[in-house]
Every structure is written in structure tokens, then in C-alpha cells.
Write a protein that holds these residues in place. Structure first.
Motif, PDB file in Angstrom:
ATOM      1  N   ALA A  80       0.804  -1.096  -0.007  1.00 59.52           N
ATOM      2  CA  ALA A  80      -0.090   0.062  -0.040  1.00 59.52           C
ATOM      3  C   ALA A  80       0.943   1.237  -0.028  1.00 59.52           C
ATOM      4  CB  ALA A  80      -0.890  -0.179   1.172  1.00 59.52           C
ATOM      5  N   VAL A  81       2.078   1.504   0.817  1.00 62.38           N
ATOM      6  CA  VAL A  81       2.813   2.338   0.638  1.00 62.38           C
ATOM      7  C   VAL A  81       3.743   2.449  -0.349  1.00 62.38           C
ATOM      8  CG1 VAL A  81       2.573   2.397   3.047  1.00 62.38           C
ATOM      9  CG2 VAL A  81       4.669   1.099   2.038  1.00 62.38           C
ATOM     10  N   CYS A  82       3.923   1.911  -1.501  1.00 65.47           N
ATOM     11  CA  CYS A  82       4.763   1.675  -2.445  1.00 65.47           C
ATOM     12  C   CYS A  82       4.326   3.179  -3.382  1.00 65.47           C
ATOM     13  CB  CYS A  82       4.684   0.626  -3.410  1.00 65.47           C
ATOM     14  SG  CYS A  82       5.824   0.886  -4.831  1.00 65.47           S
ATOM     15  N   PRO A  83       5.379   4.085  -3.326  1.00 70.61           N
ATOM     16  CA  PRO A  83       5.071   5.360  -4.228  1.00 70.61           C
ATOM     17  C   PRO A  83       4.654   4.978  -5.888  1.00 70.61           C
ATOM     18  CG  PRO A  83       7.222   5.524  -2.972  1.00 70.61           C
ATOM     19  CD  PRO A  83       6.799   4.233  -3.036  1.00 70.61           C
ATOM     20  N   TRP A  84       5.093   3.984  -6.262  1.00 73.14           N
ATOM     21  CA  TRP A  84       4.942   3.728  -7.643  1.00 73.14           C
ATOM     22  C   TRP A  84       3.328   3.365  -8.011  1.00 73.14           C
ATOM     23  CZ3 TRP A  84       7.795   5.166 -11.468  1.00 73.14           C
ATOM     24  CH2 TRP A  84       9.302   5.029 -11.163  1.00 73.14           C
ATOM     25  N   ASN A  85       2.736   3.148  -6.876  1.00 74.33           N
ATOM     26  CA  ASN A  85       1.097   2.991  -6.977  1.00 74.33           C
ATOM     27  C   ASN A  85       0.491   4.192  -7.592  1.00 74.33           C
ATOM     28  OD1 ASN A  85       1.109   0.166  -6.311  1.00 74.33           O
ATOM     29  ND2 ASN A  85       0.968   0.858  -4.066  1.00 74.33           N
ATOM     30  N   LYS A  86       1.143   5.331  -7.623  1.00 74.40           N
ATOM     31  CA  LYS A  86       0.536   6.447  -8.203  1.00 74.40           C
ATOM     32  C   LYS A  86       0.342   6.213  -9.708  1.00 74.40           C
ATOM     33  CE  LYS A  86       4.815   9.099  -8.493  1.00 74.40           C
ATOM     34  NZ  LYS A  86       5.611  10.308  -8.056  1.00 74.40           N
ATOM     35  N   PHE A  87       0.942   5.222 -10.226  1.00 77.33           N
ATOM     36  CA  PHE A  87       0.856   4.876 -11.643  1.00 77.33           C
ATOM     37  C   PHE A  87       0.090   3.676 -11.962  1.00 77.33           C
ATOM     38  CE2 PHE A  87       4.631   7.136 -11.637  1.00 77.33           C
ATOM     39  CZ  PHE A  87       4.542   8.477 -12.327  1.00 77.33           C
ATOM     40  N   ALA A  88      -0.472   3.012 -10.697  1.00 84.58           N
ATOM     41  CA  ALA A  88      -1.063   1.775 -10.868  1.00 84.58           C
ATOM     42  C   ALA A  88      -2.388   1.852 -11.875  1.00 84.58           C
ATOM     43  CB  ALA A  88      -1.806   1.360  -9.336  1.00 84.58           C
ATOM     44  N   VAL A  89      -2.702   0.872 -12.526  1.00 83.94           N
ATOM     45  CA  VAL A  89      -3.657   0.609 -13.553  1.00 83.94           C
ATOM     46  C   VAL A  89      -4.921   0.257 -12.888  1.00 83.94           C
ATOM     47  CG1 VAL A  89      -2.383   0.473 -15.511  1.00 83.94           C
ATOM     48  CG2 VAL A  89      -3.073  -1.423 -14.241  1.00 83.94           C
ATOM     49  N   ALA A  90      -6.203   0.540 -13.082  1.00 88.76           N
ATOM     50  CA  ALA A  90      -7.260   0.148 -12.710  1.00 88.76           C
ATOM     51  C   ALA A  90      -7.662  -1.297 -12.752  1.00 88.76           C
ATOM     52  CB  ALA A  90      -8.573   1.229 -12.863  1.00 88.76           C
ATOM     53  N   ALA A  91      -8.348  -1.959 -11.674  1.00 92.04           N
ATOM     54  CA  ALA A  91      -8.536  -3.176 -12.184  1.00 92.04           C
ATOM     55  C   ALA A  91      -9.813  -3.411 -13.085  1.00 92.04           C
ATOM     56  CB  ALA A  91      -9.190  -3.975 -10.556  1.00 92.04           C
ATOM     57  N   ARG A  92      -9.912  -4.340 -14.166  1.00 93.37           N
ATOM     58  CA  ARG A  92     -10.839  -4.447 -15.088  1.00 93.37           C
ATOM     59  C   ARG A  92     -11.843  -5.410 -14.634  1.00 93.37           C
ATOM     60  NH1 ARG A  92      -6.975  -4.517 -20.823  1.00 93.37           N
ATOM     61  NH2 ARG A  92      -5.997  -2.581 -20.325  1.00 93.37           N
ATOM     62  N   GLU A  93     -11.546  -6.478 -14.050  1.00 92.57           N
ATOM     63  CA  GLU A  93     -12.301  -7.632 -13.344  1.00 92.57           C
ATOM     64  C   GLU A  93     -13.001  -7.108 -12.268  1.00 92.57           C
ATOM     65  OE1 GLU A  93     -14.383 -10.337 -13.070  1.00 92.57           O
ATOM     66  OE2 GLU A  93     -12.897 -10.893 -14.500  1.00 92.57           O
ATOM     67  N   ILE A  94     -14.424  -7.162 -12.503  1.00 90.21           N
ATOM     68  CA  ILE A  94     -15.429  -6.748 -11.470  1.00 90.21           C
ATOM     69  C   ILE A  94     -15.687  -7.976 -10.436  1.00 90.21           C
ATOM     70  CG2 ILE A  94     -16.787  -5.589 -12.860  1.00 90.21           C
ATOM     71  CD1 ILE A  94     -18.765  -7.604 -12.983  1.00 90.21           C
TER      72      ILE A  94
END
Length: 343
Positions: free
Chosen positions: A241-255
Motif C-alpha cells: 500500500a505504501v509503494c510510491p509507484w502505485n500512483k501509476f497503478a492501473v485500474a482493475a478491469r475484473e469486477i
């Protein structure tokens, strides 16, 4: 063919795909041996049982010529650490709040694999975290990202909320360039770990990891670690959760990965019997640890809650048929009463 595979993979719902040779990570076997020699795998004997295959993808299936590694996002909508403050409720790792990823990812892999055979022939084998495959080193070799200091895979265009799947094929496909670490001097993932499970950057001692303790560890958890588990009852997302690279995380597509419910109440979970547990978690990866281990975790969370009103939920389990559950119940009751634990 490679471009077609990449395009088809994205159509299937994967967010990134890369290709490497089965022998692309020759150092993996040595790293695994050092991990095992140090005993850092804890009770996960299966890691040693198939060490030869796990240490070398080429040994797992000698006929394979290429490994297609695919990433599927399960990025949460909110802050997964927010639930740690709700002491009357249990925190479940993001990946396990919806449907079982093994089923969903494998379904996509099989569809992609069938398409590949139709297009180019050859043979395939698909794997999703259930075979001796070191997906994360292979994913780095295939250019998807790198193993961060928390040992999980992350990417500059992915973040670290991803599942990995692999298609081994006898086809010769052009490999991608490997990725290198971009963690720099950041130590956020190491610093936040409640149990100090990282002896050094890029190293994990599973015996102190809350994910391991709540999912893989059988029997009572060491007393010194129980308080650090807080209200985490299945897995732990702190380092992710604290990884700074998560600001570029892609959204989940699978509902299917979306949470079915809000944070569950600890008192309600403590009352689950075997049938109730199986019914509640029928489509979840949580089902594989069974009622006893799960309720043991719930009781540790109750003991850590500081809420005397939860004492009754623990007290009814002090004579439970499962020794670890009974032990956890006694510990929880005593902790809520402020008593010193004597075992």
C-alpha cells in the motif's frame, strides 16, 4: 506472432504481457537455495519439495522454448490501510476480498492459450500460483517490472497490485528486454512492516510475515508476533500500500475482484463453524485455510482490539476442539483483561 499475442492478451483483460526464455533467470536457483538454507520458508515445505523445478523454469518443462508472463490488475479503489483503525472489524488482504483469482486468471490464460495454439500450433502449459514457478523473477526477465525491496513485483506503469500468470509454450517467441530496479533509496515498504519481516532490502523472512502467519502457518503463532498482527485476519497489504509507484497503478478491469462486503465484524466471524465458514467464503481464496486457522486469526484480532465487549465472543471458544483456536481464545480473553500471558 509476438505482436498478436500481446494484442490478444490485452483483449482478454490482462494489463501487461512480456516474454522471456525459460532459462532467463539462472540466478534464481541459488537465491532459492539460500532462502531455504536460512529456514525463511517456515512451514512451507512445498518450496523445498520441488526445489529443482522451482529454481529453473527450464527444468519444469524442458520442451518449453518461451514463457509468456501476464499481469492482471486488482488495484483497490481506496486506501487498504484505513481499516486498521476499525478495531472491531477484521482486515482482509485486497486480493482476497472478491472472487478467487486462481479461477479468474486461469480462465483467461486458457482462452489465450487455446487461441495461441489455433494461430501458431505448438503445445502449452498454463500456471497461476499453484505450480513450482517463480513468476516474479520471470516477470522481471520479461520486462513487466522488477521485484521491489518488498520482494513483490512492481512496475512504473503497473504499481504493485497485480496477479501474475504464465503460459509456457514450445513456440519460439522473441523475448523482451528485462527490467531493472527503480526503487532507488526508498525504504517505505521496509519501514512500515509491523513485524520487521525484511532482514534486508529485497529479502523476506516469511516466518515473520503477517501474510505467511495468517495463511500458511499452522498452529499457534509465536506470542511475540501476535500483538503486531493487529486486526489483520487474512494477509497483509502494508508494504504494497505504501509503494510510491502505485500512483501509476492501473485500474482493475475484473469486477470479480471488487469487495463483496465491507470489513466484517470480528464477533460475527468468531462464531463461524465449519459449514458457516465454507458457505461464506465459497468463492474466495480464503476458503483454502479452513475454519480453524481463520478463526484463530480472528481471535488474535479480538485480543488486539482493546474492546472488552468482544471478550464474550472469545470466551466461548476457550474449549474449542482445535488446540490453536482454544489457545488463541485464551490469549484473547487474557489480553482483554490485561492479564500476562503464560501459555
Amino acid at each position: 506472432m509476438k505482436r498478436k499475442v500481446q494484442a490478444r492478451a490485452l483483449e482478454e483483460g490482462f494489463v501487461k504481457v512480456g516474454i522471456c526464455r525459460p532459462d532467463a533467470v539462472p540466478e534464481a536457483a541459488g537465491r532459492l537455495r539460500a532462502f531455504l538454507d536460512a529456514g525463511r520458508h517456515g512451514q512451507m515445505g512445498w518450496m523445498a519439495d520441488r526445489e529443482e523445478w522451482r529454481g529453473s523454469a527450464a527444468a519444469l518443462w524442458p520442451e518449453a522454448r518461451s514463457v509468456i508472463i501476464l499481469a492482471e490488475a486488482y488495484t483497490p479503489d481506496g486506501d487498504p490501510l484505513a481499516g486498521l483503525a476499525q478495531r472491531d472489524r477484521g482486515v482482509i488482504s485486497v486480493y482476497a476480498q472478491g472472487k478467487d483469482y486462481h479461477d479468474l486468471v486461469k480462465r483467461r490464460l486458457k482462452r489465450l492459450g487455446r487461441w495461441l495454439i489455433e494461430q501458431a500450433g505448438g503445445e502449452i502449459k498454463v500456471f497461476v500460483d499453484t505450480a513450482p514457478v517463480m513468476e516474479k523473477p520471470l516477470a522481471q526477465a520479461a520486462g513487466l517490472g522488477w521485484q521491489g525491496k518488498h520482494t513483490n513485483l512492481l512496475g512504473r506503469d503497473l504499481g504493485n497490485w497485480v496477479f501474475l500468470g504464465a503460459i509456457f509454450t514450445t513456440l519460439e517467441l522473441e523475448p523482451d528486454a528485462p527490467e531493472v530496479s527503480h526503487c532507488g533509496t526508498c525504504t517505505a515498504c521496509l519501514d512500515i512492516c509491523p513485524t520487521r519481516a525484511f532482514p534486508a532490502p529485497y529479502q523476506l523472512d516469511a516466518r515473520r510475515c503477517i501474510s505467511y502467519l495468517t495463511i500458511e502457518h499452522k498452529g499457534p503463532v509465536d506470542t511475540e508476533l501476535r500483538a503486531f498482527m493487529g486486526n489483520r485476519i487474512y494477509g497483509c497489504d502494508d508494504c504494497l500500500a505504501v509503494c510510491p509507484w502505485n500512483k501509476f497503478a492501473v485500474a482493475a478491469r475484473e469486477i470479480g475482484y471488487r469487495p463483496k462486503h465491507g470489513l466484517p465484524e470480528l464477533a460475527e466471524l468468531a462464531a463461524l463453524d465449519d459449514a458457516g465458514f465454507r458457505a461464506r467464503f465459497a468463492e474466495s481464496p480464503i476458503k483454502r485455510i479452513g475454519r480453524d486457522r481463520f478463526v484463530r486469526n480472528v481471535l488474535y484480532a479480538i485480543g488486539n482490539s482493546g474492546l472488552p465487549q468482544l471478550g464474550e465472543a472469545a470466551a466461548v471458544l476457550v474449549e474449542d476442539d482445535d488446540p490453536a483456536v482454544a489457545d488463541a481464545a485464551r490469549w484473547a480473553v487474557g489480553r482483554l483483561r490485561g492479564e500476562a500471558w503464560t501459555g
